[in-house]
Design an enzyme around this catalytic site. Structure first.
Site, PDB file in Angstrom:
ATOM      1  CD  GLU A 109      41.426 -55.000 -27.105  1.00 31.51           C
ATOM      2  OE1 GLU A 109      40.510 -54.688 -26.223  1.00 31.51           O
ATOM      3  OE2 GLU A 109      42.118 -56.055 -26.723  1.00 31.51           O
ATOM      4  CG  HIS A 144      19.201 -46.026 -33.396  1.00 35.07           C
ATOM      5  ND1 HIS A 144      19.673 -46.467 -34.348  1.00 35.07           N
ATOM      6  CD2 HIS A 144      18.444 -44.941 -33.375  1.00 35.07           C
ATOM      7  CE1 HIS A 144      19.475 -45.511 -35.333  1.00 35.07           C
ATOM      8  NE2 HIS A 144      18.709 -44.512 -35.002  1.00 35.07           N
ATOM      9  CG  HIS A 180      18.891 -44.344 -39.653  1.00 33.76           C
ATOM     10  ND1 HIS A 180      17.687 -44.100 -39.839  1.00 33.76           N
ATOM     11  CD2 HIS A 180      19.164 -43.879 -38.558  1.00 33.76           C
ATOM     12  CE1 HIS A 180      17.013 -43.683 -38.536  1.00 33.76           C
ATOM     13  NE2 HIS A 180      18.184 -43.702 -37.807  1.00 33.76           N
ATOM     14  CD  GLU A 197      13.487 -45.546 -35.419  1.00 30.42           C
ATOM     15  OE1 GLU A 197      12.895 -46.545 -35.648  1.00 30.42           O
ATOM     16  OE2 GLU A 197      13.939 -44.828 -36.193  1.00 30.42           O
ATOM     17  CG  HIS A 205      21.919 -40.892 -35.918  1.00 35.19           C
ATOM     18  ND1 HIS A 205      21.090 -40.032 -36.014  1.00 35.19           N
ATOM     19  CD2 HIS A 205      21.356 -42.186 -35.863  1.00 35.19           C
ATOM     20  CE1 HIS A 205      19.777 -40.482 -36.077  1.00 35.19           C
ATOM     21  NE2 HIS A 205      19.980 -41.664 -35.881  1.00 35.19           N
TER      22      HIS A 205
HETATM   23  O1  2HA Z   1      14.863 -40.715 -32.691  1.00 38.07           O
HETATM   24  O2  2HA Z   1      17.567 -41.505 -34.310  1.00 38.07           O
HETATM   25  O3  2HA Z   1      15.976 -43.269 -35.937  1.00 38.07           O
HETATM   26  C1  2HA Z   1      15.623 -40.345 -33.581  1.00 38.07           C
HETATM   27  C2  2HA Z   1      15.997 -41.364 -34.639  1.00 38.07           C
HETATM   28  C3  2HA Z   1      15.234 -42.050 -35.440  1.00 38.07           C
HETATM   29 ZN    ZN Z   2      17.950 -42.935 -35.771  1.00 39.63          ZN
END
Ligand code: 2HA
Ligand code: ZN
Length: 270
Positions: A169, A139, A210, A116, A141
């Site tokens: 908050e 980033h 995602h 990414e 999940h």
């Molecule tokens: O690298 O989260 O979006 C693993 C991820 C890809």
């Molecule tokens: Zn990811």
């Protein structure tokens, strides 16, 4: 030259990705983090003349020419970073208009930066134009934010308002709201460009089905931003199927704006 494993930026990224893993946000190789470093701080720990490998990025980012990034590796597991930081992390310098990343440290097993990387670098470029103090793109999940993208409208105003209503908050922590991308193929320049475009108006960008991207001035602040949105999403998921007796009203949101000196995203409150 000082030992890079004692550098505050290395210590801090290890603590952060370990914490992200412990929150359940980064299963297997999920998630990636990049931190913009100052040349002077890198030079305390590395000979910046010594390039280990040159890696092609597959995109250009002329505005970030010569910039240094500490970044997690592709296919690497956040749970393992603390045990082998030099294999799971790398420090790169962008050259050739961003088309090349010179590896100065890390990825010792022949690895490279996260898949990414386009979304990270393009987001750094976009955020730096708005906030010259921005250093981090993160980033992951987070379970409840992801769940919310299945059952809630992806309209950005609606999505943001729902999160703001879930904890007092939220509007204070992310008055700029949460932008949302529909499902797109990850790891591509296209999703990178789309994420960077969304980063122009908010520091949080949800990738439907995602995960989420956050941006901020340091690792703690960016972690806290995602943590707050994820907490709100958790409450939403708990109550989504139940009749609501109460909420935080727009009038109360205006009181929060005034008291905490923040301005909610234009047009998001009535
Ligand atoms: O690298 O989260 O979006 C693993 C991820 C890809
Ligand atoms: Zn990811």
């Amino acid at each position: 030259m000082r030992d890079i494993l004692t550098a505050p930026f290395v210590v801090e990224i290890i603590r952060t990705v370990t914490n992200m893993y412990n929150h359940g946000w980064d299963e297997r190789n999920g998630g990636n983090v990049s931190l913009l470093l100052e040349e002077a701080e890198v030079k305390e720990y590395l000979n910046t003349e010594k390039v280990l490998r040159s890696l092609s990025t597959g995109f250009s980012a002329p505005e970030l020419e010569g910039k240094y990034f500490l970044v997690t590796g592709t296919g690497k597991y956040f749970k393992n970073v603390q045990y082998a930081p030099d294999a799971n992390l790398g420090i790169v310098r962008l050259t050739d208009g961003g088309k090349t990343a010179e590896l100065l440290w890390g990825f010792t097993d022949g690895g490279r930066f996260t898949s990414e990387f386009p979304a990270h670098i393009m987001s750094h470029a976009a955020r730096l134009k708005i906030d010259p103090g921005n250093r981090v793109v993160m980033h992951c999940h987070p379970t409840n934010l992801l769940a919310m993208t299945y059952i809630h409208s992806l309209d950005e105003r609606e999505f943001t308002r729902t999160l703001w209503q879930m904890c007092t908050e939220c509007i204070v922590v992310f008055p700029d709201g949460v932008n949302v991308l529909p499902w797109m193929l990850c790891g591509t320049n296209e999703i990178g460009e789309a994420t960077a475009e969304k980063m122009k108006t908010a520091r949080l960008v949800v990738w439907a089905q995602h995960g989420i991207y956050g941006a901020g001035k340091d690792l703690d602040e960016t972690f806290g931003l995602i943590e707050t949105a994820e907490k709100a999403a958790e409450i939403y998921v708990k109550i989504a199927g139940l009749p609501w007796e109460n909420t935080i009203t727009d009038e109360q949101m205006h009181q929060l704006e005034k008291h905490f000196g923040v301005r909610a995203r234009e047009g998001y409150l009535s």
